[in-house]
Structure formats: structure tokens, C-alpha cells
Design a protein around this motif. Structure first.
Motif, PDB file in Angstrom:
ATOM      1  N   VAL B 220      12.386  -7.348 -20.803  1.00 16.72           N
ATOM      2  CA  VAL B 220      13.107  -6.352 -20.317  1.00 16.72           C
ATOM      3  C   VAL B 220      12.203  -5.316 -19.628  1.00 16.72           C
ATOM      4  O   VAL B 220      12.661  -4.984 -18.331  1.00 16.72           O
ATOM      5  CB  VAL B 220      13.665  -5.267 -21.458  1.00 16.72           C
ATOM      6  N   LEU B 221      11.033  -5.173 -19.979  1.00 16.49           N
ATOM      7  CA  LEU B 221      10.065  -4.367 -19.254  1.00 16.49           C
ATOM      8  C   LEU B 221       9.463  -4.731 -17.990  1.00 16.49           C
ATOM      9  O   LEU B 221       9.836  -4.137 -16.688  1.00 16.49           O
ATOM     10  CB  LEU B 221       8.709  -3.964 -20.097  1.00 16.49           C
ATOM     11  N   THR B 222       9.549  -6.197 -17.765  1.00 23.45           N
ATOM     12  CA  THR B 222       9.310  -6.886 -16.444  1.00 23.45           C
ATOM     13  C   THR B 222      10.626  -6.888 -15.851  1.00 23.45           C
ATOM     14  O   THR B 222      10.153  -6.747 -14.455  1.00 23.45           O
ATOM     15  CB  THR B 222       8.767  -8.232 -16.997  1.00 23.45           C
ATOM     16  N   ALA B 223      11.765  -7.025 -16.245  1.00 23.96           N
ATOM     17  CA  ALA B 223      12.881  -6.697 -15.533  1.00 23.96           C
ATOM     18  C   ALA B 223      13.068  -5.417 -14.756  1.00 23.96           C
ATOM     19  O   ALA B 223      13.186  -5.431 -13.705  1.00 23.96           O
ATOM     20  CB  ALA B 223      14.187  -7.471 -16.494  1.00 23.96           C
ATOM     21  N   VAL B 224      12.867  -4.421 -15.516  1.00 28.14           N
ATOM     22  CA  VAL B 224      12.857  -3.126 -15.030  1.00 28.14           C
ATOM     23  C   VAL B 224      11.948  -2.873 -13.784  1.00 28.14           C
ATOM     24  O   VAL B 224      12.336  -2.203 -12.813  1.00 28.14           O
ATOM     25  CB  VAL B 224      12.636  -1.994 -16.322  1.00 28.14           C
ATOM     26  N   GLU B 225      10.556  -3.368 -13.896  1.00 32.31           N
ATOM     27  CA  GLU B 225       9.638  -3.339 -13.121  1.00 32.31           C
ATOM     28  C   GLU B 225      10.146  -3.929 -11.795  1.00 32.31           C
ATOM     29  O   GLU B 225      10.075  -3.239 -10.705  1.00 32.31           O
ATOM     30  CB  GLU B 225       8.115  -4.075 -13.351  1.00 32.31           C
ATOM     31  N   ALA B 226      10.505  -5.115 -11.981  1.00 34.39           N
ATOM     32  CA  ALA B 226      10.963  -6.003 -10.775  1.00 34.39           C
ATOM     33  C   ALA B 226      12.193  -5.484  -9.994  1.00 34.39           C
ATOM     34  O   ALA B 226      12.500  -5.280  -8.955  1.00 34.39           O
ATOM     35  CB  ALA B 226      11.404  -7.310 -11.199  1.00 34.39           C
ATOM     36  N   ALA B 227      13.299  -4.893 -10.974  1.00 37.72           N
ATOM     37  CA  ALA B 227      14.568  -4.174 -10.178  1.00 37.72           C
ATOM     38  C   ALA B 227      14.130  -3.110  -9.534  1.00 37.72           C
ATOM     39  O   ALA B 227      14.853  -2.741  -8.646  1.00 37.72           O
ATOM     40  CB  ALA B 227      15.409  -3.933 -11.559  1.00 37.72           C
ATOM     41  N   CYS B 228      13.093  -2.285  -9.811  1.00 40.16           N
ATOM     42  CA  CYS B 228      12.760  -1.012  -9.183  1.00 40.16           C
ATOM     43  C   CYS B 228      11.848  -1.252  -8.118  1.00 40.16           C
ATOM     44  O   CYS B 228      11.462  -0.185  -7.495  1.00 40.16           O
ATOM     45  CB  CYS B 228      12.352   0.046 -10.320  1.00 40.16           C
ATOM     46  N   THR B 229      11.643  -2.439  -7.507  1.00 37.33           N
ATOM     47  CA  THR B 229      10.653  -2.430  -6.377  1.00 37.33           C
ATOM     48  C   THR B 229      11.508  -2.052  -5.180  1.00 37.33           C
ATOM     49  O   THR B 229      12.888  -2.162  -5.127  1.00 37.33           O
ATOM     50  CB  THR B 229      10.193  -3.874  -6.226  1.00 37.33           C
ATOM     51  N   ASP B 230      11.022  -1.684  -4.079  1.00 38.96           N
ATOM     52  CA  ASP B 230      11.622  -1.625  -2.875  1.00 38.96           C
ATOM     53  C   ASP B 230      12.288  -2.606  -2.411  1.00 38.96           C
ATOM     54  O   ASP B 230      13.416  -2.757  -1.790  1.00 38.96           O
ATOM     55  CB  ASP B 230      10.610  -0.859  -1.740  1.00 38.96           C
ATOM     56  N   GLU B 231      11.712  -4.053  -2.691  1.00 37.04           N
ATOM     57  CA  GLU B 231      12.119  -5.244  -2.170  1.00 37.04           C
ATOM     58  C   GLU B 231      13.612  -5.331  -2.713  1.00 37.04           C
ATOM     59  O   GLU B 231      14.365  -6.075  -1.940  1.00 37.04           O
ATOM     60  CB  GLU B 231      11.346  -6.167  -2.690  1.00 37.04           C
ATOM     61  N   PHE B 232      13.645  -5.194  -4.123  1.00 40.87           N
ATOM     62  CA  PHE B 232      14.688  -5.418  -4.398  1.00 40.87           C
ATOM     63  C   PHE B 232      16.065  -4.522  -4.396  1.00 40.87           C
ATOM     64  O   PHE B 232      17.268  -4.932  -4.290  1.00 40.87           O
ATOM     65  CB  PHE B 232      14.678  -5.850  -6.202  1.00 40.87           C
ATOM     66  N   ASN B 233      15.429  -3.453  -4.306  1.00 44.67           N
ATOM     67  CA  ASN B 233      16.638  -2.419  -3.710  1.00 44.67           C
ATOM     68  C   ASN B 233      17.464  -2.119  -4.583  1.00 44.67           C
ATOM     69  O   ASN B 233      18.625  -2.215  -4.523  1.00 44.67           O
ATOM     70  CB  ASN B 233      17.190  -2.767  -2.438  1.00 44.67           C
ATOM     71  N   MET B 234      17.218  -1.823  -5.849  1.00 50.03           N
ATOM     72  CA  MET B 234      18.270  -1.427  -6.868  1.00 50.03           C
ATOM     73  C   MET B 234      19.322  -0.322  -6.443  1.00 50.03           C
ATOM     74  O   MET B 234      20.439  -0.179  -6.985  1.00 50.03           O
ATOM     75  CB  MET B 234      17.388  -1.205  -8.283  1.00 50.03           C
ATOM     76  N   HIS B 235      18.631   0.750  -5.874  1.00 47.56           N
ATOM     77  CA  HIS B 235      19.343   1.746  -5.298  1.00 47.56           C
ATOM     78  C   HIS B 235      20.597   1.485  -4.571  1.00 47.56           C
ATOM     79  O   HIS B 235      21.785   1.658  -4.892  1.00 47.56           O
ATOM     80  CB  HIS B 235      18.558   2.739  -4.565  1.00 47.56           C
ATOM     81  N   GLY B 236      20.373   0.499  -3.582  1.00 50.91           N
ATOM     82  CA  GLY B 236      21.579  -0.050  -2.786  1.00 50.91           C
ATOM     83  C   GLY B 236      22.446  -0.923  -3.603  1.00 50.91           C
ATOM     84  O   GLY B 236      23.403  -0.790  -3.355  1.00 50.91           O
ATOM     85  N   LEU B 237      21.900  -1.510  -4.452  1.00 44.05           N
ATOM     86  CA  LEU B 237      22.657  -2.351  -5.311  1.00 44.05           C
ATOM     87  C   LEU B 237      23.627  -1.602  -6.403  1.00 44.05           C
ATOM     88  O   LEU B 237      24.827  -1.959  -6.604  1.00 44.05           O
ATOM     89  CB  LEU B 237      21.743  -3.315  -6.219  1.00 44.05           C
ATOM     90  N   VAL B 238      23.296  -0.245  -6.807  1.00 41.81           N
ATOM     91  CA  VAL B 238      23.984   0.392  -7.481  1.00 41.81           C
ATOM     92  C   VAL B 238      25.252   1.060  -6.710  1.00 41.81           C
ATOM     93  O   VAL B 238      26.470   1.108  -7.174  1.00 41.81           O
ATOM     94  CB  VAL B 238      23.522   1.534  -8.194  1.00 41.81           C
ATOM     95  N   ALA B 239      24.698   1.428  -5.379  1.00 41.32           N
ATOM     96  CA  ALA B 239      25.544   2.172  -4.661  1.00 41.32           C
ATOM     97  C   ALA B 239      26.710   1.334  -3.891  1.00 41.32           C
ATOM     98  O   ALA B 239      27.584   1.902  -3.372  1.00 41.32           O
ATOM     99  CB  ALA B 239      24.888   2.803  -3.548  1.00 41.32           C
ATOM    100  N   THR B 240      26.481  -0.011  -3.526  1.00 38.00           N
ATOM    101  CA  THR B 240      27.267  -0.758  -2.840  1.00 38.00           C
ATOM    102  C   THR B 240      28.678  -0.787  -3.481  1.00 38.00           C
ATOM    103  O   THR B 240      29.034  -0.800  -4.620  1.00 38.00           O
ATOM    104  CB  THR B 240      26.742  -2.267  -2.837  1.00 38.00           C
ATOM    105  N   THR B 241      29.656  -1.150  -2.682  1.00 35.56           N
ATOM    106  CA  THR B 241      31.110  -1.106  -2.831  1.00 35.56           C
ATOM    107  C   THR B 241      31.421  -2.829  -3.372  1.00 35.56           C
ATOM    108  O   THR B 241      32.296  -3.077  -3.854  1.00 35.56           O
ATOM    109  CB  THR B 241      32.106  -0.956  -1.841  1.00 35.56           C
ATOM    110  N   MET B 242      30.257  -3.617  -2.897  1.00 37.53           N
ATOM    111  CA  MET B 242      30.634  -5.051  -3.244  1.00 37.53           C
ATOM    112  C   MET B 242      30.437  -5.112  -4.741  1.00 37.53           C
ATOM    113  O   MET B 242      29.620  -4.525  -5.365  1.00 37.53           O
ATOM    114  CB  MET B 242      29.452  -5.689  -2.459  1.00 37.53           C
ATOM    115  N   PRO B 243      30.827  -6.554  -5.466  1.00 36.04           N
ATOM    116  CA  PRO B 243      30.653  -6.450  -7.023  1.00 36.04           C
ATOM    117  C   PRO B 243      29.501  -6.961  -7.364  1.00 36.04           C
ATOM    118  O   PRO B 243      29.596  -7.381  -8.682  1.00 36.04           O
ATOM    119  CB  PRO B 243      32.033  -7.729  -7.022  1.00 36.04           C
TER     120      PRO B 243
END
Lengths: 71, 481, 92
Positions: B220-243
Motif C-alpha cells: 500500500v505504501l509503495t502504491a501511494v508513492e507511485a500514485a502520487c508521482t507527477d508522471e502518474f498524475n493522480m490529481h488528473g485521474l481524480v478530476a476526470t469525467t472519464m470512468p
């Protein structure tokens, strides 16, 4: 108070009206439920008043009621 | 009495429920009579031992503070500082510390005997002791009222993703933290959308709520780290209207170590690790990052995987190298790969026997992700079932060869897929009409993994969100601790 | 029995269970008046109804079968799917 707690869970702002005599019990219930709903207290007693007296009590409480429901 | 303050001289820690401690009671009396025993702390029975300098440590405050592992322990204290410590009973060693020879000889006590476990390290007590004596809990405490159900309380405070949460008591969180060697205060990532620094402790609290076991926490810790990288762009992923939501792929030895599912129903329900690891990540995004449906999350439909979507590759049964191996990781390393993806769809192909036929069959399905007339801007994961993978294995196709054929068969003439073509407005830009247009970017846009039950001529496609700078790139990170 | 939980959030909001967001006004809103069915509560609510209607709200009246138990679930569901806000009265 359980009703208000449930109605708020369903998404509606709510307010609970009680006579001041009830305030200690209401506070205790709120503490036990872990939830502080909006409440307005009126003077006590209610049940042996005339209709006209109760209407006046309602008018006095009205401003607080609308405050409690609107922001 | 301040449990941290020790009197000068000899100090002992004992418990009645220890054969060695009860055996040496005469020794303690000898020392006491000789005025050499400054204090004896008793962990269980305040009436034991029968000496004047006895002190009640049934709350284990002193034992905890002085890190007593074994009873009896004898310490020598000078100017309030412990200068020497003996664990267990040894006539010679106790003589050395006390200056008194022949302790217990008259009582017939043997020369030495090992001690017993201290109550302050008893696994049944430790979690509660950590809470009581403080272990640097930084998170705010939330009191659940007397008439409140703790599970309802977590719902009422908005922490839930809709499913019940395990109430995150301090004891459960401490147990969860035992699954990592990282310190609880260490910042793991800055979590979008609110860009909140997130500690190991906060991840642990959400992992408890998700239903994780402590041994899942490093994943889980590593998944959180990876998800919060700029590359992965979790912010965009949360905000998108796509599913789409974060999809977590696990590789390496940790899969078996924590009992993940790589086989039957691998993308479905029923396995605790698969179901809770992905959920823990999403709860961190929700609760720490503030990314919630109805708030920043305005997805039109979403997908059931947004509760959590985590699975492990079947490496042992695969005819090819694992996804992690392709990224350059060794077989001893465990990794998580984050992919921005939607729910899986199934490709049915029960007739292709020839690998080339099957590749073409998969290709016509692959081009349909997001829209058949869209290309290049979206990645995908192709999850091969063992039966489908066998077609290629039998024919000796390497993963690279398969990948190249799939890219080739998913490349189409631009004229077929430009906007307006075939009476369909959607499509790629008209300028591309004269070119051959690949569906996927060649540098990792089509990820191939192997997982699923041994029966079933199906494979699964997990369509991705927008790739590139505006979207998300898959991110792989090694799981360390 | 009360218990303690550790806060899983970024701790940007108060720790207790929060009230629902209030309305931004009464005009054009539907306000449910829930009578807990103690004597004379209806007279109180009649007057409140008049005042609310004067302020532009639409009022719906409801009553519990008995004040001594929570309102039945179908009554709560009806209120929640019909109204924008609720006043429950009058506990004396």
C-alpha cells in the motif's frame, strides 16, 4: 433527536424544537449520539397554554428557526 | 511514582508467573535483608516477592519504559542511570553485581536458570501499552460517543467509500504499523487533489479501514508513492469525467508471501489482499487527499473498480517474462505498477488455434478501447488467460514478438478513422488521413500481463485514461519495506 | 461503550460529525414540519407554517404516530425525498 440525526444523514438540514425544560435531556442525547444537531428552545410549559399564547411562542422562535436552517 | 525514575543501587524486575522468579525469592530476600536491594518491581502480583522494597508495576509503566524483555532482570543504577543489567538468574553474575557470593546456596537454588518473557513484551499486551504510554501517535483522536456504533461513526464522518470500514482504533493502527519498518511519522507522498503530506501513520489508518493485514502495508505504501508521482498524475485521474481509477498490478515474491490471487477470478472479488490493497489506496486519496465523488471527482459513470482495483500477475504459469522483468527488475524484487484504467472488458475467442489468428482477433478488440476511431492517446493492459497465452507459447512466440504483432494489427489507415469517416463524427484529426495510424504508442502503450484461471478461452482488456503529458503514464516502483 | 479512533483524514475539518450544509434561503424551498405528536405541538407548527409560507417557502406537514419512538422509516424516507429542510417540534 434520533429522527433529526437520521434525516441529516439523508442529506437534509434540520432543526429540533424543544421547550427549555428539555435542554438537559437533549444535550445528553446529543452527546451520546456524537452529533450536535441545530436546536431551538422555547419557553416552558407548552401543553397548558392557550392557542394564542402558543402562536406567540412560535413567532418568537421563528427567527431562530430560520437562522438554524439557512446559512 | 515516576516510572522512569530508578533509585540508585540494585533494581530487579520480576513476575510471580515465572518459575525462575519464584525460585529466586530467597535470593531477593537475602539481598533485601543485606540492604542491597533498592527496589523490586512486580509485573503481576503486588504481594510478590516477600520483601520490603517491593513496588507495584502491574500497569507495566516501569517495565515498558526500561525496556524489560525478560524476568528476572537485575539492574545496577548509579546516579539514576542504569550501568549494568543481567537477564535471568546466574549466581556468578548476580554476585558480580551485588558483591555477595553464594546467593541462594543455602536454599538449594541451582547456579543458573533462564528467565521468562516480560509481560511488557507479551504480544497480547503490547498494542495496548503502545497506546497507553505513547508511541508518537500524531493523528487526531476521534472519540466515538457512547451511543454511537463505531462503524456508523466512520460513515457519519464521511470516511467511507460506501462499504463498511474497519474502525481504526489506535491498537489496530499500531498492529498495522508492525507491517513496515518505516517510521510512522515519515512522509510517504504529497496526496492530491489537496496536496496534503501523508505520513506512514495516515496510510496505516486507511489501510486498517480498508481491511488490510499488516503484511500488506508495504504494498500500500509503495502504491501511494507511485500514485502520487507527477508522471502518474493522480490529481488528473481524480478530476476526470472519464470512468477511470488507479489500477494496481503487483509483481514479484510478495504476491505469494501475502497470498494474493493470480488465478481464478483474479480481477474479481474474494481475495483479501487483492480487494483491500486497492481499496486502501483509494481511501488515502479520498480521506487524506480530499478526492471524493461529488467533490473533485465528477466522473460521469465511474466504474466498480474505483472501490479498489488490485491484482497480481501469474508469473509462475506465464510463458513469458513478467511485466516487472520487462521494466528491468530482478526476480527477487517485488514491485507495484500503477495504471490509470477503467473496468476490464472480456474478449471471447474460442476458435483461434493459430497464434497469428488469435493476435488478429485480439487486435480488433483492442482497437475498440475508448472508441474504435480514436488512437494513440490511450494506453491499455491486455491480461492474457493461461489458455490464450498457451496458443503463443506453443508456437514459440516471445512477448516482444507478440507485442510487435499486436501493434501492427492495431495500426490502421488514417482514412478509416478520421473524424467524419463512416458517418461517425468522432475520430482522429483529419490531417492524419494519409498516414498509417497505430492505436497504441510503441513505447509501453500496450502492457501485456498473464493472469487468470486455467480454464477459459478469454482475455481481458483494461482500457486506459489519456496518456502523455495531459494524462497519466504507468509508474512502476519497487516495494521495499 | 465509547471508543477512540484515529483520524484518517488530512484533519482540515472539525473532528465531530458535522451538520448538513444549510439552505441559502427559504424562498422557493420545501420545508417539512414534523410533528412529534405531543399535545399542542400542532398549534405551534401551524403558526410556523404561516410564517414560512409568508417567506415564500412551501410547507409540507408530517406527524409521527407516537412521540415515544423514532419516526417510522417510510415516513423518514418520504420526508427526505420530498423536502429540502425539516423542522421537528415540539418536545416538551
Amino acid at each position: 433527536m434520533h429522527d433529526i440525526s437520521d434525516i441529516e444523514r439523508r442529506g437534509l438540514p434540520a432543526v429540533f424544537v424543544a421547550s427549555i425544560e428539555f435542554s438537559t435531556a437533549a444535550d445528553a442525547q446529543a452527546e451520546a449520539l456524537g452529533f450536535e444537531p441545530a436546536r431551538v428552545y422555547t419557553e416552558h410549559p407548552i401543553q397548558d397554554r392557550t392557542d394564542e399564547e402558543i402562536r406567540v411562542i412560535a413567532e418568537k422562535a421563528y427567527a431562530e428557526l430560520t437562522d438554524a436552517l439557512t446559512s | 511514582m515516576d516510572p522512569t525514575a530508578l533509585p540508585d543501587g540494585l533494581v530487579a524486575f520480576v513476575k510471580r508467573d515465572c518459575p525462575t522468579c519464584t525460585m529466586i525469592e530467597p535470593v531477593l530476600r537475602e539481598l533485601d535483608v543485606a540492604g542491597r536491594l533498592s527496589r523490586v518491581y512486580t509485573q503481576d502480583d503486588p504481594a510478590f516477592p516477600d520483601v520490603g522494597s517491593r513496588a507495584d508495576d502491574t500497569d507495566l509503566a516501569a517495565s515498558w519504559h526500561h525496556r524489560i524483555d525478560v524476568v528476572p532482570t537485575l539492574m545496577s543504577v548509579v546516579d539514576g542511570v542504569v550501568v549494568d543489567r543481567i537477564v535471568g538468574w546466574s549466581r556468578d553474575l548476580w554476585a558480580g553485581l551485588s558483591g555477595i557470593d553464594a546467593l541462594g546456596l543455602e536454599a538449594g537454588i541451582p547456579d543458573f536458570q533462564a528467565g521468562c518473557g516480560s509481560l511488557s513484551v507479551d504480544p497480547d499486551r503490547v498494542a495496548e501499552l503502545e497506546v497507553r504510554f505513547g508511541d508518537g501517535v500524531a493523528s487526531r483522536r476521534v472519540e466515538v460517543a457512547s451511543a454511537e456504533d463505531p462503524i456508523e461513526a466512520t460513515y457519519d464522518r464521511g470516511w467511507s467509500d460506501g462499504l463498511p470500514l474497519v474502525p481504526p482504533t489506535p491498537q489496530r493502527v499500531n498492529r498495522m504499523l508492525g507491517g513496515t519498518t518505516r517510521r510512522r511519522g515519515e512522509v510517504v507522498a504529497v496526496v492530491p487533489p489537496n496536496l496534503v503530506p501523508c505520513s506512514v501513520e495516515k496510510v496505516a489508518i486507511n489501510a486498517v479501514m480498508a481491511g488490510c493485514r499488516p503484511e500488506y502495508l508495504p504494498v500500500v505504501l509503495t502504491a501511494v508513492e507511485a500514485a502520487c508521482t507527477d508522471e502518474f498524475n493522480m490529481h488528473g485521474l481524480v478530476a476526470t469525467t472519464m470512468p477511470v481509477g488507479p489500477v494496481v498490478l503487483v509483481n514479484g515474491p510478495i504476491r505469494r508471501a501475502i497470498g494474493m490471487n493470480t488465478g481464478v477470478n483474479v480481477l474479481g472479488q474474494g481475495n483479501r489482499a487483492n480487494s483491500t490493497i486497492g481499496r486502501a489506496l483509494q481511501l488515502v486519496i479520498r480521506n487524506v487527499g480530499g478526492g471524493q465523488p461529488g467533490g473533485v471527482d465528477q466522473a460521469t459513470h465511474g466504474n466498480p473498480g474505483k472501490v479498489g482495483f488490485c491484482f497480481a500477475e501469474d508469473e509462475e504459469g506465464s510463458p513469458w517474462e513478467s511485466y516487472a522483468a520487462q521494466q528491468g527488475f530482478g526476480p527477487e524484487q517485488s514491485t507495484v505498477t500503477l495504471f490509470a484504467g477503467e473496468g476490464p472488458r472480456c474478449v471471447v475467442d474460442q476458435l483461434s488455434r493459430d497464434p497469428d489468428q488469435l493476435a488478429r482477433s485480439l487486435a480488433v478488440n483492442l482497437v475498440a478501447t475508448t472508441h474504435p476511431k480514436l488512437a494513440k492517446a490511450f494506453d491499455a493492459i491486455l491480461v492474457f488467460s493461461p489458455e490464450h497465452a498457451a496458443r503463443f507459447a506453443e508456437a514459440g512466440w516471445s512477448k516482444q514478438h507478440l507485442h510487435d504483432r499486436l501493434l501492427e494489427y492495431t495500426t490502421r489507415p488514417g482514412t478509416e478513422i478520421v473524424q467524419g469517416a463512416n458517418g461517425i463524427a468522432e475520430g482522429i484529426a483529419p490531417e492524419l488521413a494519409g498516414t498509417e495510424v497505430p492505436k497504441f504508442r510503441p513505447d509501453g502503450g500496450l502492457m501485456i500481463v498473464h493472469a487468470g484461471g486455467r480454464a477459459g478461452l478469454f482475455s481481458a482488456i483494461i482500457g486506459g485514461w489519456i496518456n502523455g503529458d495531459l494524462g497519466s503514464r504507468p509508474v512502476t516502483r519497487e516495494i521495499i519495506a | 461503550m465509547s471508543s477512540t479512533l484515529l483520524d484518517p483524514t488530512a484533519e482540515l475539518t472539525p473532528v465531530g460529525r458535522q451538520r448538513r450544509e444549510r439552505l441559502d434561503g427559504l424562498d422557493g424551498r420545501i420545508v417539512g414540519l414534523l410533528d412529534i405528536s405531543k399535545p399542542r405541538g400542532d398549534v405551534f407548527l401551524d403558526r410556523v407554517q404561516e410564517l414560512l409560507e409568508h417567506d415564500g417557502a412551501t410547507v409540507r406537514r408530517y406527524a409521527k404516530p407516537t412521540f415515544s419512538k423514532p419516526a417510522p422509516v417510510d415516513l423518514r424516507q418520504e420526508i427526505a425525498t420530498t423536502c429540502d429542510a425539516v423542522i421537528e417540534a415540539l418536545a416538551d
